[in-house]
Write an enzyme that holds these catalytic residues in place. Structure first.
Site, PDB file in Angstrom:
ATOM      1  N   CYS A  14      -6.308   1.877   5.723  1.00  0.00           N
ATOM      2  CA  CYS A  14      -6.948   0.636   6.166  1.00  0.00           C
ATOM      3  C   CYS A  14      -6.360   0.253   7.530  1.00  0.00           C
ATOM      4  CB  CYS A  14      -6.691  -0.461   5.132  1.00  0.00           C
ATOM      5  SG  CYS A  14      -4.966  -1.037   5.087  1.00  0.00           S
ATOM      6  N   GLU A  19       0.938   3.857   1.826  1.00  0.00           N
ATOM      7  CA  GLU A  19       1.398   4.271   3.153  1.00  0.00           C
ATOM      8  C   GLU A  19       2.585   3.440   3.619  1.00  0.00           C
ATOM      9  OE1 GLU A  19      -3.229   4.476   3.381  1.00  0.00           O
ATOM     10  OE2 GLU A  19      -1.707   3.372   2.250  1.00  0.00           O
ATOM     11  N   HIS A  78       0.860  -1.189   0.000  1.00  0.00           N
ATOM     12  CA  HIS A  78       0.000   0.000   0.000  1.00  0.00           C
ATOM     13  C   HIS A  78       0.894   1.236   0.000  1.00  0.00           C
ATOM     14  CE1 HIS A  78      -3.843  -1.979   1.860  1.00  0.00           C
ATOM     15  NE2 HIS A  78      -3.240  -2.792   0.996  1.00  0.00           N
TER      16      HIS A  78
END
Length: 145
Positions: A80, A52, A50
């Site tokens: 998430c 991040e 992801h």
């Protein structure tokens, strides 16, 4: 001063061009951009790739420290649970979010990992709503359906 959310949106656009879910993230320290990333799950065949997570790994290398205290993250989509956990673990101080995720948002929409009195760190969350962040996601999912 640089608009860091616009930098995150540029990263999301790169992900969109790659056929990835268009999410972008940047990390700053002292108003200086130290890392940027886009979602690369499909490209890397890695469920943890992801934006991040990639941005955190990059920032840790730049700062030569896993602790990203006094750093801020700008992300186009609400993180998430996995990403919120990573943000918590690396001690990012402030998180700016471009749009909410009603399905898996872990910063207040579904759950709030980053502001939980039972966990060891508290991240300041700023909802920096940007219409473009939602529009990029809408564009991607319309093409998919």
């Amino acid at each position: 001063m640089m608009d860091f959310m616009l930098e995150a949106i540029k990263q999301a656009r790169i992900a969109l061009e790659l056929g990835e879910v268009p999410v972008g993230a940047v990390i700053t320290k002292n108003q200086r951009l130290i890392s940027k990333a886009c979602n690369l799950k499909e490209t890397l065949k890695d469920s943890t790739a992801h934006a991040e997570i990639i941005a955190i790994k990059s920032a840790s290398k730049v700062l030569e420290n896993w602790r990203l205290k006094d750093c801020s993250m700008y992300v186009t989509l609400e993180p998430c649970p996995m990403c919120a956990g990573a943000i918590l673990q690396c001690r990012i101080s402030k998180l700016y979010i471009g749009t909410f995720d009603p399905n898996a948002g872990a910063c207040g929409s579904v759950v709030n990992v980053l502001q939980n009195k039972y966990l060891n760190h508290w991240t300041n969350i700023q909802w920096d709503y940007n219409e473009e962040c939602g529009n990029i996601l809408d564009e991607f999912f319309k093409k998919k359906r």
